[in-house]
Design an enzyme around this catalytic site. Structure first.
Site, PDB file in Angstrom:
ATOM      1  N   GLY A  16       0.808  -1.203   0.000  1.00 53.05           N
ATOM      2  CA  GLY A  16       0.000   0.000   0.000  1.00 53.05           C
ATOM      3  C   GLY A  16       0.841   1.253   0.000  1.00 53.05           C
ATOM      4  O   GLY A  16       2.070   1.200   0.112  1.00 53.05           O
ATOM      5  N   GLY A  18       0.436   5.674   1.117  1.00 52.77           N
ATOM      6  CA  GLY A  18      -0.368   6.769   1.635  1.00 52.77           C
ATOM      7  C   GLY A  18       0.509   7.946   1.974  1.00 52.77           C
ATOM      8  O   GLY A  18       1.704   7.968   1.648  1.00 52.77           O
ATOM      9  N   GLY A  19      -0.078   8.928   2.639  1.00 53.47           N
ATOM     10  CA  GLY A  19       0.665  10.123   2.987  1.00 53.47           C
ATOM     11  C   GLY A  19       1.790   9.876   3.955  1.00 53.47           C
ATOM     12  O   GLY A  19       2.700  10.690   4.090  1.00 53.47           O
ATOM     13  N   MET A  20       1.746   8.755   4.652  1.00 54.63           N
ATOM     14  CA  MET A  20       2.773   8.446   5.632  1.00 54.63           C
ATOM     15  C   MET A  20       3.810   7.464   5.101  1.00 54.63           C
ATOM     16  O   MET A  20       4.590   6.910   5.870  1.00 54.63           O
ATOM     17  CB  MET A  20       2.132   7.898   6.908  1.00 54.63           C
ATOM     18  CG  MET A  20       1.315   8.931   7.645  1.00 54.63           C
ATOM     19  SD  MET A  20       0.734   8.322   9.225  1.00 54.63           S
ATOM     20  CE  MET A  20      -0.108   9.771   9.842  1.00 54.63           C
ATOM     21  N   VAL A  23       4.246   0.936   1.966  1.00 52.75           N
ATOM     22  CA  VAL A  23       4.360  -0.283   2.771  1.00 52.75           C
ATOM     23  C   VAL A  23       4.617  -1.463   1.850  1.00 52.75           C
ATOM     24  O   VAL A  23       3.931  -1.636   0.834  1.00 52.75           O
ATOM     25  CB  VAL A  23       3.073  -0.530   3.594  1.00 52.75           C
ATOM     26  CG1 VAL A  23       3.246  -1.767   4.477  1.00 52.75           C
ATOM     27  CG2 VAL A  23       2.741   0.687   4.442  1.00 52.75           C
ATOM     28  N   LYS A  38       7.572  -0.189   6.354  1.00 56.85           N
ATOM     29  CA  LYS A  38       6.975   1.100   6.010  1.00 56.85           C
ATOM     30  C   LYS A  38       8.114   2.077   5.754  1.00 56.85           C
ATOM     31  O   LYS A  38       8.837   2.459   6.674  1.00 56.85           O
ATOM     32  CB  LYS A  38       6.062   1.610   7.118  1.00 56.85           C
ATOM     33  CG  LYS A  38       5.453   2.982   6.781  1.00 56.85           C
ATOM     34  CD  LYS A  38       4.548   3.490   7.889  1.00 56.85           C
ATOM     35  CE  LYS A  38       3.190   2.834   7.853  1.00 56.85           C
ATOM     36  NZ  LYS A  38       2.354   3.295   6.723  1.00 56.85           N
ATOM     37  N   ASP A 131      -5.466   8.452  13.681  1.00 54.56           N
ATOM     38  CA  ASP A 131      -5.892   8.199  12.292  1.00 54.56           C
ATOM     39  C   ASP A 131      -6.638   6.868  12.231  1.00 54.56           C
ATOM     40  O   ASP A 131      -6.383   6.037  11.365  1.00 54.56           O
ATOM     41  CB  ASP A 131      -4.687   8.191  11.356  1.00 54.56           C
ATOM     42  CG  ASP A 131      -5.096   8.270   9.876  1.00 54.56           C
ATOM     43  OD1 ASP A 131      -6.240   8.701   9.604  1.00 54.56           O
ATOM     44  OD2 ASP A 131      -4.290   7.895   9.019  1.00 54.56           O
TER      45      ASP A 131
END
Length: 228
Positions: A16, A18-20, A23, A38, A131
């Site tokens: 995946g 995302g903004g963080m 992964v 991550k 979150d």
């Protein structure tokens, strides 16, 4: 990244993004186990102060061991890449499950109870998720619930209050994008988080209630795409 090796981790698949960060699924060649990596965004990797803050926060989170919270195993720095090594949780996340429609009352209660136990364990140690959303709740094949990315939002924000100081723990703002941008998912944020105000464990409880509503109805409680 697939097929590459970072330290002693062989990357086998992308899970995946995302903004963080991104992964990946990887194999730990030293311990012969599957893990999740991550990778932190380049904006953080290139900022020594923010990276150091994240490492301190990750160290605290690594001490949080609970059956309903995915574990952090370590924090690595290889070349220009900085990444977390985390427990790989098999199964579908709650977002994938809800694509098939609402859950039964019995299934909702089973998931809700385990989520509540995990949240309480973290809150007692002064750790707030910030979150909580369907994509961060994993349902493994045995029926066990695992909350993902617990507390990472504060680490990404560069916020370093004492972990027991819940009342003064600020919301997620990030220099990774632009000043004043709130990280998180608008549809699940508590009102105080969306307004950029200080948050405590009650913010997670608000998000928890939104999740339960969605499980029972199959519909999002808040459909807006922004915090306003």
């Amino acid at each position: 990244m697939i097929g590459q090796t970072l330290a002693h981790y062989e990357i086998t698949a992308k899970l995946g993004q995302g903004g963080m960060g991104e992964v990946y699924r990887a194999r730990d060649t030293k311990l012969d186990r599957e893990v999740a990596l991550k990778l932190l965004p380049t904006e953080m990797s290139g900022d020594p102060e923010r990276a150091a803050r994240f490492e301190r926060e990750a160290r605290m989170l690594a001490s949080l061991q609970h059956p309903n919270i995915a574990s952090i195993y370590g924090y690595e720095h290889v070349g220009s890449a900085r990444f977390l090594t985390m427990e790989l949780v098999e199964g579908e996340d709650l977002a994938e499950r809800l694509e098939r429609g609402p859950a039964s009352i019995e299934d909702t209660l089973q998931v809700a109870k385990q989520m509540a136990v995990g949240l309480e364990a973290a809150h007692l140690r002064g750790i707030i998720h910030r979150d909580l959303k369907p994509a961060n709740v994993k349902l493994d094949p045995s029926g066990q619930v695992k909350i993902l990315d617990f507390g990472l939002a504060r680490a990404y924000s560069g916020d370093t209050p004492e972990p027991t100081d819940l009342a003064t723990s600020p919301t997620i703002t990030s220099a990774m994008t632009q000043a004043g941008v709130i990280l998180g998912t608008a549809a699940y944020m508590s009102p105080e988080q969306a307004k950029g105000r200080p948050v405590d464990q009650r913010s997670d409880i608000s998000s928890y209630g939104v999740l339960i509503f969605e499980m029972l109805t199959g519909q999002k409680l808040f459909e807006g795409e922004t915090v306003r």
